[in-house]
Design an enzyme around this catalytic site. Sequence first.
Site, short mmCIF file in Angstrom:
data_model
loop_
_atom_site.label_atom_id
_atom_site.label_comp_id
_atom_site.label_asym_id
_atom_site.label_seq_id
_atom_site.Cartn_x
_atom_site.Cartn_y
_atom_site.Cartn_z
N ASP A 196 1.46 -1.01 0.09
CA ASP A 196 -0.36 0.09 0.17
C ASP A 196 0.98 1.44 0.48
OD1 ASP A 196 -2.26 1.60 0.38
OD2 ASP A 196 -1.87 1.96 2.61
N ASP A 198 -0.15 5.50 1.04
CA ASP A 198 0.48 6.15 1.73
C ASP A 198 -0.24 4.83 3.23
OD1 ASP A 198 -1.67 8.39 0.50
OD2 ASP A 198 -1.68 6.47 -0.88
#
Length: 406
Positions: A196, A198
Amino acid sequence: MSEIVLINVTGEDRPGITAALTAILARYQVPILDIGQSTIHNALALGLMVELPRSGGECGVFKELLFSAHRLGLDMRFTPIADDDYESWVQEQGQPRHILTLVGREIAAEHIARVAAVVAERGLNVDRITRLTGRISRQARAAAALASVELSVRGAVPDLTDLHGALLALGRGLDVDISVQEDDIFRRNRRLVCFDMDSTLIQTEVIDELAAAAGVGAEVAAITEAAMRGELDFKESFRQRMALLKGLDEAVLAEIAARLPITEGADRLIATLKQLGYKIAILSGGFTYFAEQLQRRFGIDYVHANRLEFRDGQLTGAVSGDIVDGARKAELLREIAAREGIRLEQVIAVGDGANDLPMLAIAGLGIAFHAKPIVTEQARHAIATVGLDAILYLLGMRDRDVEALS
């Protein structure tokens, strides 16, 4: 007829000890059934399990071994092993094995004691303890020091979820990360890692940065909270937040992209994995505009995120293509693994949010990184106290191995 004898050797370590003792056994043609050696601060512990003929010849080998040990300044002990005990020991080699990895800023006696107690309560036995991080200076301490040890445990684990839960709770109380993995071929043969973006690869949520720049931070936060309460699904909340960003100038995005705060340990982790031939992917519910910045920095192989639409140098408040949500992340992980000819058991997935759970669930090593409580509880592995390079220790790598690659 023969007898089995365990030979334990202790003393100050020096070159030539193993050579001298095994040379004596070789002259008597003594089979070595098992051997193990460890050294801590020049203190040697060497064990040899041997099979000696019951013909009187064992007296000669015992005498030579004792003479050699005395000459080398070593203590030596002989312990006869009953045939039944030996056969029971042989049968234990088929027992399941698991690897427990502790990672923190420092590993203290309490950490080892508490973990060992959890293991013992479940009828498991610690076979081996290995330090993975380098020796730590007590005079010149590093600002972001890492400490990691690995425990190999033997025995059946009827409820791995229970063991994971116990270790997770223990780690929270001790400010250390504790991971448990099956000791199988896939643990040592990962080939793809999917991140991922953020709050994982970078220490911010880009959409919050954009909202603050557009003056709609409170409105975007309210929509995010509604989604977290289950009042909106990810796609609907995403569309509403994007609509609030309409008209934001691309120059603002460029300024944000130039100062993305990279997560501790990301550089070391990705550089090491690239050296080892891993494929690296970003699977993000954020934006390709920023993910591609990271792709250029790290040499990332795959980027899948949401593509922003611009008109006359400003955001339109929409994205082109399908929105990347949790289900899409899992689908993309499968697609990349299939394209690269990699089994799911060989995939690492790392994320912090609920929309990362689908990909964490299907990856061989799914890691919740400084994650929301619901993610930490549902993921099989969690890192909450240190940086991303702690993943290297979950793969069984030692600092000296990593340094050799750099």
